[in-house]
Write a protein that holds these residues in place. Structure first.
Motif, PDB file in Angstrom:
ATOM      1  N   ASN A 277      39.296  11.442 -15.477  1.00  0.00           N
ATOM      2  CA  ASN A 277      38.382  10.080 -15.336  1.00  0.00           C
ATOM      3  C   ASN A 277      39.153   8.986 -16.153  1.00  0.00           C
ATOM      4  OD1 ASN A 277      36.787  11.323 -13.473  1.00  0.00           O
ATOM      5  ND2 ASN A 277      35.434  12.251 -15.320  1.00  0.00           N
ATOM      6  N   GLY A 278      39.395   9.354 -17.740  1.00  0.00           N
ATOM      7  CA  GLY A 278      39.845   8.398 -18.555  1.00  0.00           C
ATOM      8  C   GLY A 278      41.311   7.926 -18.090  1.00  0.00           C
ATOM      9  N   GLY A 279      42.035   9.045 -17.511  1.00  0.00           N
ATOM     10  CA  GLY A 279      43.310   8.533 -17.220  1.00  0.00           C
ATOM     11  C   GLY A 279      43.448   7.533 -16.073  1.00  0.00           C
ATOM     12  N   ARG A 280      42.443   7.557 -15.270  1.00  0.00           N
ATOM     13  CA  ARG A 280      42.331   6.838 -13.935  1.00  0.00           C
ATOM     14  C   ARG A 280      42.010   5.162 -14.443  1.00  0.00           C
ATOM     15  NH1 ARG A 280      39.490  11.443 -10.620  1.00  0.00           N
ATOM     16  NH2 ARG A 280      41.377  12.197  -9.969  1.00  0.00           N
ATOM     17  N   ILE A 281      41.250   5.246 -15.608  1.00  0.00           N
ATOM     18  CA  ILE A 281      40.966   3.745 -16.169  1.00  0.00           C
ATOM     19  C   ILE A 281      42.224   3.409 -16.797  1.00  0.00           C
ATOM     20  CG2 ILE A 281      39.793   2.636 -17.834  1.00  0.00           C
ATOM     21  CD1 ILE A 281      37.226   4.420 -17.462  1.00  0.00           C
ATOM     22  N   ASN A 282      42.821   4.166 -17.511  1.00  0.00           N
ATOM     23  CA  ASN A 282      44.105   3.904 -18.477  1.00  0.00           C
ATOM     24  C   ASN A 282      45.262   3.306 -17.319  1.00  0.00           C
ATOM     25  OD1 ASN A 282      42.998   4.805 -20.527  1.00  0.00           O
ATOM     26  ND2 ASN A 282      43.982   6.685 -20.949  1.00  0.00           N
ATOM     27  N   ILE A 283      45.286   4.033 -16.345  1.00  0.00           N
ATOM     28  CA  ILE A 283      46.581   3.614 -15.467  1.00  0.00           C
ATOM     29  C   ILE A 283      46.140   2.472 -14.754  1.00  0.00           C
ATOM     30  CG2 ILE A 283      46.142   4.815 -13.311  1.00  0.00           C
ATOM     31  CD1 ILE A 283      49.439   4.973 -15.640  1.00  0.00           C
ATOM     32  N   ALA A 284      44.915   2.120 -14.388  1.00  0.00           N
ATOM     33  CA  ALA A 284      44.529   0.880 -13.631  1.00  0.00           C
ATOM     34  C   ALA A 284      44.524  -0.117 -14.533  1.00  0.00           C
ATOM     35  CB  ALA A 284      43.061   1.112 -13.253  1.00  0.00           C
ATOM     36  N   SER A 285      44.475  -0.014 -16.130  1.00  0.00           N
ATOM     37  CA  SER A 285      44.522  -1.244 -17.010  1.00  0.00           C
ATOM     38  C   SER A 285      45.950  -1.410 -17.138  1.00  0.00           C
ATOM     39  CB  SER A 285      44.153  -0.556 -18.566  1.00  0.00           C
ATOM     40  OG  SER A 285      42.789  -0.102 -18.283  1.00  0.00           O
ATOM     41  N   CYS A 286      47.062  -0.153 -16.995  1.00  0.00           N
ATOM     42  CA  CYS A 286      48.412  -0.652 -17.023  1.00  0.00           C
ATOM     43  C   CYS A 286      48.690  -1.628 -15.849  1.00  0.00           C
ATOM     44  CB  CYS A 286      49.193   0.677 -16.958  1.00  0.00           C
ATOM     45  SG  CYS A 286      49.199   1.645 -18.551  1.00  0.00           S
ATOM     46  N   SER A 287      48.300  -1.229 -14.881  1.00  0.00           N
ATOM     47  CA  SER A 287      48.533  -2.328 -13.512  1.00  0.00           C
ATOM     48  C   SER A 287      48.071  -3.323 -13.816  1.00  0.00           C
ATOM     49  CB  SER A 287      47.636  -1.623 -12.281  1.00  0.00           C
ATOM     50  OG  SER A 287      48.272  -0.252 -12.001  1.00  0.00           O
ATOM     51  N   LEU A 288      46.779  -3.597 -14.503  1.00  0.00           N
ATOM     52  CA  LEU A 288      46.169  -5.058 -14.950  1.00  0.00           C
ATOM     53  C   LEU A 288      47.353  -6.102 -15.601  1.00  0.00           C
ATOM     54  CD1 LEU A 288      42.638  -4.362 -16.038  1.00  0.00           C
ATOM     55  CD2 LEU A 288      43.455  -5.796 -13.817  1.00  0.00           C
ATOM     56  N   GLY A 289      47.853  -5.196 -16.598  1.00  0.00           N
ATOM     57  CA  GLY A 289      48.873  -5.887 -17.505  1.00  0.00           C
ATOM     58  C   GLY A 289      50.128  -6.332 -16.828  1.00  0.00           C
ATOM     59  N   ALA A 290      50.587  -5.582 -15.655  1.00  0.00           N
ATOM     60  CA  ALA A 290      51.411  -5.732 -14.871  1.00  0.00           C
ATOM     61  C   ALA A 290      51.308  -7.056 -13.906  1.00  0.00           C
ATOM     62  CB  ALA A 290      52.203  -4.695 -14.049  1.00  0.00           C
ATOM     63  N   ALA A 291      49.978  -7.269 -13.237  1.00  0.00           N
ATOM     64  CA  ALA A 291      49.527  -8.182 -12.485  1.00  0.00           C
ATOM     65  C   ALA A 291      49.432  -9.566 -13.220  1.00  0.00           C
ATOM     66  CB  ALA A 291      48.415  -7.704 -11.736  1.00  0.00           C
ATOM     67  N   HIS A 292      48.956  -9.556 -14.528  1.00  0.00           N
ATOM     68  CA  HIS A 292      48.976 -10.494 -15.358  1.00  0.00           C
ATOM     69  C   HIS A 292      49.905 -11.259 -15.517  1.00  0.00           C
ATOM     70  CE1 HIS A 292      46.820 -13.031 -18.422  1.00  0.00           C
ATOM     71  NE2 HIS A 292      47.671 -13.063 -19.153  1.00  0.00           N
ATOM     72  N   ALA A 293      51.073 -10.429 -16.035  1.00  0.00           N
ATOM     73  CA  ALA A 293      52.253 -10.949 -16.402  1.00  0.00           C
ATOM     74  C   ALA A 293      52.962 -11.387 -15.205  1.00  0.00           C
ATOM     75  CB  ALA A 293      53.317  -9.815 -16.807  1.00  0.00           C
ATOM     76  N   SER A 294      52.840 -10.873 -13.837  1.00  0.00           N
ATOM     77  CA  SER A 294      53.453 -11.366 -12.522  1.00  0.00           C
ATOM     78  C   SER A 294      52.642 -12.710 -12.257  1.00  0.00           C
ATOM     79  CB  SER A 294      53.296 -10.550 -11.766  1.00  0.00           C
ATOM     80  OG  SER A 294      53.938  -9.429 -11.766  1.00  0.00           O
ATOM     81  N   VAL A 295      51.511 -12.726 -12.488  1.00  0.00           N
ATOM     82  CA  VAL A 295      50.753 -14.147 -12.009  1.00  0.00           C
ATOM     83  C   VAL A 295      51.428 -15.212 -12.916  1.00  0.00           C
ATOM     84  CG1 VAL A 295      48.732 -15.520 -12.134  1.00  0.00           C
ATOM     85  CG2 VAL A 295      48.540 -13.083 -11.346  1.00  0.00           C
ATOM     86  N   LEU A 296      51.620 -14.825 -14.348  1.00  0.00           N
ATOM     87  CA  LEU A 296      52.288 -16.094 -15.020  1.00  0.00           C
ATOM     88  C   LEU A 296      53.807 -16.288 -14.596  1.00  0.00           C
ATOM     89  CD1 LEU A 296      50.868 -14.973 -18.722  1.00  0.00           C
ATOM     90  CD2 LEU A 296      49.989 -16.639 -16.881  1.00  0.00           C
TER      91      LEU A 296
END
Length: 419
Positions: A277-296
């Motif tokens: 359950n926590g791992g799913r939040i963690n991996i989603a958070s890692c996806s957020l970082g990639a998407a944030h950097a990619s938008v920039l």
């Protein structure tokens, strides 16, 4: 988080990105989303903003300059991760009395999102390591917590999570790795597949069958590297996640002390699911970082790249695409943070929200990164540009920690069984 401290601001050299692109990339990370509509610090407390800044700076200075090299040479960056552990990132939601930072699930998400802007693959491994340390801290007895957690939180030792088997992926309850009790040891036989860190890590949190069929026959053992009967398969060649080794973990009459069992016999499946359950939040958070950097990266490319006599930023189609990417990024971030809060509070909707966050965010963030690559045109397909690595590294997020098809099953089951 007492471990937080000042970071060196000297960006290391050695990656294969061209110097101009590397400098632009790092500057954007340090500005942390100057466009106010995607600013990841909105709504955070002052303390959260502080450790978010530390994580962003670490990503920009210690990770991003090496991201391409780690990927291309398949380097497991042990010393860099130990530097991250000095900042408190080795046991973020482990209790302080055994060396952890004692932060919340929301705090953890904020940190992993920021670190992933520097290297998704490395941050994703750190998130798995944190999950293992938390499982020992939460389900272990005091002796186990004191024996394992301090070295894991400092990252003097590294951990791997061993659930998936060659014949049981999504159907985790059908696992076959067996542990037969013999005196004061379990004799472990079987194998685990796709294990992050396998062969290079020191501690293996293993789900195995001590009883009959189904989830109630599963227990959890901590197996230490060097235990006779423990061996590893070849290092897998992967599309992404290349800064962390992946191998099969093999047990052949591997004798593990009963004192290394977490919780009671038959509790292993429950431990595994609570960790995920926590791992799913963690991996989603890692996806957020990639998407944030990619938008920039996409935004900056549109501002400088010219076609048909004007910059791409003046093309309304691309303006609208960028707006959609930003909107999906912010929506994803809000869902992850709501799920993290629900898990921290042990709310009734926590499991479903964690599944929703994993499903929606890993899908949408992959689409964001892929669209950013498209906006770069042919340049996006070159390994000199970071955007292609973000695409490769987060593709697997839709598969691991429970496939997104399984997430749909969990969510729909919750809806259909409610009266």
């Amino acid at each position: 988080m007492a471990a937080l401290g000042p970071l060196s601001r000297t960006a290391r050299l050695g990656c294969n990105l061209c110097r101009k692109h590397r400098l632009v990339f790092n500057r954007n990370l340090q500005r942390r989303g100057i466009a106010s509509c995607i600013d990841p610090s909105y709504g955070l407390s002052e303390e959260q903003k502080e450790f978010q800044k530390v994580a962003f700076d670490f990503a920009a200075n210690e990770m991003a300059p090496h991201m391409a090299e780690w990927d291309q040479k398949e380097i497991f960056p042990v010393e860099t991760m130990r530097k991250a552990a000095q900042l408190g990132f080795g046991g973020i939601y482990v209790q302080p009395e055994v060396g952890g930072s004692g932060l919340s699930r929301l705090d953890t998400s904020i940190i992993f999102e920021a670190l992933s802007t520097g290297c998704v693959s490395t941050t994703a491994y750190i998130s798995i390591h944190n999950m293992c340390a938390w499982m020992i801290d939460t389900f272990g007895n005091n002796e186990q917590r004191e024996r394992f957690c301090p070295d894991l939180c400092s990252m003097e030792k590294f951990a791997s999570y061993c659930l998936t088997e060659p014949g049981s992926g999504s159907d985790a309850a059908s696992l076959l790795t067996s542990a037969r009790l013999k005196g004061d040891h379990y004799i472990l036989n079987g194998s685990k597949a796709f294990i992050s860190g396998g062969g290079d890590t020191d501690v293996y949190v293993v789900m195995c069958r001590t009883g009959g069929k189904g989830p109630k026959g599963i227990s959890c053992l901590v197996v230490e590297k060097g235990t006779p009967g423990l061996s590893f398969g070849k290092k897998e060649k992967k599309v992404g996640w290349n800064s962390q080794p992946t191998r099969a973990v093999i047990f052949e009459d591997c004798a593990v002390p009963v004192t290394n069992r977490l919780g009671a016999e038959g509790q292993g499946f429950n431990i595994a699911m609570k960790g995920l359950n926590g791992g799913r939040i963690n991996i989603a958070s890692c996806s957020l970082g990639a998407a944030h950097a990619s938008v920039l990266l996409a935004r900056d490319h549109l501002l400088v790249r010219k076609q048909f006599g004007e910059t791409l930023a003046n093309n309304q189609f691309l303006q609208f695409k960028l707006a959609e990417m930003a909107t999906k990024l912010v929506a994803s971030r809000l869902l992850v943070r709501e799920a993290a809060t629900a898990l921290q509070q042990s709310r009734a909707d926590a499991v479903s929200l964690c599944s929703m966050a994993k499903l929606f965010v890993t899908d949408e963030c992959f689409n964001i990164c892929n669209q950013a690559l498209q906006m770069h045109g042919g340049y996006g397909y070159l390994k000199d540009y970071a955007v292609q690595q973000f695409v490769r590294d987060i593709r697997v997020h839709q598969i691991l920690e429970g496939t997104n098809e399984v997430m749909r099953m969990i969510i729909s089951r919750n809806l259909l069984t409610e009266s």
